[in-house]
Structure formats: C-alpha cells, structure tokens
Design an enzyme around this catalytic site. Structure first.
Site, mmCIF file in Angstrom:
data_model
loop_
_atom_site.group_PDB
_atom_site.id
_atom_site.type_symbol
_atom_site.label_atom_id
_atom_site.label_comp_id
_atom_site.label_asym_id
_atom_site.label_seq_id
_atom_site.Cartn_x
_atom_site.Cartn_y
_atom_site.Cartn_z
ATOM 1 N N SER A 6 0.862 -1.172 -0.072
ATOM 2 C CA SER A 6 0.101 -0.025 -0.130
ATOM 3 C C SER A 6 0.895 1.284 -0.085
ATOM 4 O O SER A 6 0.139 2.472 0.003
ATOM 5 C CB SER A 6 -1.071 -0.028 1.203
ATOM 6 N N LYS A 23 0.215 3.619 -2.686
ATOM 7 C CA LYS A 23 -0.730 4.201 -2.932
ATOM 8 C C LYS A 23 -0.620 5.999 -2.976
ATOM 9 O O LYS A 23 -1.222 6.607 -4.161
ATOM 10 C CB LYS A 23 -2.118 3.928 -1.877
ATOM 11 N N TYR A 41 -3.014 -1.904 -10.622
ATOM 12 C CA TYR A 41 -3.190 -1.917 -9.358
ATOM 13 C C TYR A 41 -2.422 -3.266 -8.472
ATOM 14 O O TYR A 41 -1.434 -2.736 -7.682
ATOM 15 C CB TYR A 41 -4.510 -1.966 -8.525
ATOM 16 N N VAL A 54 1.049 -3.789 3.672
ATOM 17 C CA VAL A 54 1.135 -5.244 4.529
ATOM 18 C C VAL A 54 2.176 -6.021 4.224
ATOM 19 O O VAL A 54 2.418 -7.219 5.000
ATOM 20 C CB VAL A 54 -0.234 -6.039 4.302
HETATM 21 N N1 GLU Z 1 -2.433 -5.555 -2.525
HETATM 22 C C1 GLU Z 1 -2.839 -5.278 -1.233
HETATM 23 C C2 GLU Z 1 -4.083 -5.526 -1.217
HETATM 24 O O1 GLU Z 1 -4.913 -4.663 -2.171
HETATM 25 C C3 GLU Z 1 -2.320 -4.159 -0.534
HETATM 26 C C4 GLU Z 1 -2.647 -4.136 0.756
HETATM 27 C C5 GLU Z 1 -2.053 -3.326 1.669
HETATM 28 O O2 GLU Z 1 -0.553 -3.349 1.575
HETATM 29 O O3 GLU Z 1 -2.695 -2.453 2.383
HETATM 30 O O4 GLU Z 1 -4.915 -6.220 -0.591
#
Ligand code: GLU
Length: 320
Positions: free
Chosen positions: A66, A69, A191, A261
């Site tokens: 994430s 983002k 994504y 995560v």
């Molecule tokens: N690829 C992860 C998901 O969309 C990102 C999660 C994260 O790091 O919050 O579930």
C-alpha cells in the site's frame, strides 16, 4: 544541535532496542507474503540533503504494497490535475477497513486514495494505453525516486491477482458508478502490479526523502515529482496513511506516513528527511509493530512531530 554521528548511533540504538520484539504476525492473506522472514528488521533514513543512515536488513527486498498508494495518487494529480483526480477519489478518512467494498454514500466515489477503492480509482487514472505501458511508467517513476532501477515481483503479482477477489468486487462497484472506465481488468492489473513493486528500506527512505525534498531526489538531483502534487499526497498520507491507526499516528508520531502489509513504513518529515522501516510482523491494524515503535521513538527524540513544541519551530535535524 544534532550531529551526524549522534543520529547514526540513535538509529543503531533503536534497532537494538526493538529487535527482540516479536509481537505481531506476518500477513498471509496474499499467500506469497507469508514467506517473509519475520525476523528481518531494517531502518533507513535519507535527509533532504542526501545523507543516508541505515542499520539492519536494509538491502532486503519486499513488496511496496500500500505504500504505492500515495505515489500513484501523486502521479494521477500530475497527469490529470486536482479537479479531475478529486472527481474520481475523495480526500476524507473513511473510518473503515482499507479493503472495504464501499464508496462515500453522498458522492459515490471512494473516500480517499489510501483505501483500496481509492487506490483502484487512481490506478485507473494512471494506467497506460497498454497494461504494460502503465506499469512501466509507474515503475520508472518510483525508480527515479529511489535512485536505482526497481521491478515488479512476478510471484507476488500472481499471488495478488489470483486471490484478489475483494479488489475485483471493489473495481466492479467503481465501474457501476462510473468512477473507473470499462477496462476493469486493465485497472486491476495496474493496481496489483503497483502493489508488487520490490523495494528495500534504502529505496523507501530515498523515495521519502524525494517527497521531503519537494519532489527532487536529493541524492541524484533528479526532478521526479511536481512540488504541489507532493504537498497534496503528503496531506493524504497525514490524514489516511496508517490504516485504522491514522488518527493515533498523527497524534503520537505526527508526520505523513504510509504503511503496507508486507511490513514497510515510509514516513516523511517535510523539508527534512525520509524514513523507512521494514519489519514484517504486523499488528491487528496491519501496521509493522517494530516500525511504529521506531518511528514514535525517533519522533520523540528529535522533535519530528509536525506540531512539536520543544524545539521552538526549528527541529534539531534542520541544523544537519
Ligand atoms: N495489495 C494489497 C491489497 O490490495 C495491498 C494491501 C496493503 O498493503 O494494504 O490487498
């Protein structure tokens, strides 16, 4: 006044202090992430004038998850401007889990770019004419910010894609309300690939320092990001960057940050430094346990909090 050796020895002290903490669990909901070594622990800092301090497993690669983002949001702002970007994704904390299948009920768009719905909306805005073109542009941009060539971890990408049904549900909800265009698979590809970019602690600290240095990588002197868009992305990190701990993080640590995560945290002290911690054991909110502790200790020790009142407006690190 803080000198460089004092800072380096404090990072070493923090690494020693927190390395025996084995609270938390490695994320396993994306199977490939469950293979991480839970003991890995690295801390890196890059100042806005390009000095680096690192201790521990700072060359160990992990996926950015994430932490992609705010960077994707920044790219969307650069490519489409504020008005268009904010017509696809809002800027309010949601108070709900990062992977909630929901939109803001009043305006039918995602609450903010730090939850999955908002990140999928921004991925749609920056995807290229082909699936690979959009991913390449994103990876190239992050590589400039990190100061070395980065790449996507194909195994994590495949693991994300094969287990990402909740993200598919979010994407179709977004499609239903015209937040994203009809190329839903292309958006999801973008994504999942963004989340799967491999970085190490030193890369994340350099990316953070590029943000701290209003868009210019302070080590390579490459202009990477537009300064006004950096400001917008940092504001989103400050209010929404740490999952359901964002409010308490702002209260206790007081700097813009984003966690992922896989166990990374990237924090930015505006005009001063980028800080990165990697330690894959997560607390119940999805933040690295040791990462939170390291950032909180550093903020306290050096008066990094945005509203710090002990240094009378000139944080100690500014004198480096
Ligand atoms: N690829 C992860 C998901 O969309 C990102 C999660 C994260 O790091 O919050 O579930």
């Amino acid at each position: 006044m803080t000198n460089i050796s004092e800072l380096a020895s404090f990072l070493t002290h923090l690494h020693e202090k927190h390395r025996s903490n084995d609270e938390g669990e490695v994320a396993t909901y994306i199977p490939e992430l469950g293979k991480a070594n839970p003991d890995h622990f690295g801390i890196s800092m890059v100042t806005a004038d390009g000095e680096e301090f690192s201790v521990g497993d700072v060359d160990q690669e992990f996926t950015i998850q994430s932490i992609c983002k705010p960077l994707a949001f920044l790219m969307a702002l650069e490519q489409h401007g504020r008005d268009k970007t904010l017509s696809h994704v809002g800027i309010e904390p949601s108070g709900d889990a990062f992977n909630s299948v929901e939109l803001c009920p009043k305006v039918k768009r995602p609450f903010n770019p730090m939850v999955n719905a908002g990140a999928i909306a921004t991925a749609s805005l920056i995807k290229g004419v082909s699936a690979e073109a959009g991913v390449t542009a994103f990876v190239d941009c992050l590589s400039k910010a990190a100061g070395r060539p980065l790449r996507v971890d194909e195994l994590v990408f495949a693991s994300e894609a094969s287990t990402g049904n909740r993200n598919r549900a979010i994407a179709y909800l977004l499609r239903n309300f015209d937040v994203i265009d009809e190329h839903v698979d292309h958006t999801l590809h973008q994504y999942f690939a963004q989340c799967s970019v491999l970085v190490n602690c030193r890369d994340l600290a350099a990316i953070g320092a590029t943000l701290a240095n209003v868009g210019e990588n302070p080590q390579t002197h490459t202009e990477v990001f537009d300064a006004f868009c950096v400001r917008d992305a940092l504001a989103a990190m400050f209010t929404c960057g740490m999952y359901d701990y964002a409010g308490e993080w702002a209260f206790r640590v007081g700097v813009p940050a984003k966690s992922g995560v896989a166990g990374g945290i990237m924090a930015v002290v505006n005009r001063q430094l980028g800080l990165a911690v990697y330690s894959p054991r997560l607390d119940e909110r999805g933040n690295s346990v040791r990462g939170i502790k390291v950032c909180a200790d550093l903020s306290d020790e050096f008066g990094l909090h945005a509203f710090d009142c002990t240094n009378f407006g000139s944080s100690l690190l500014r004198t480096l």
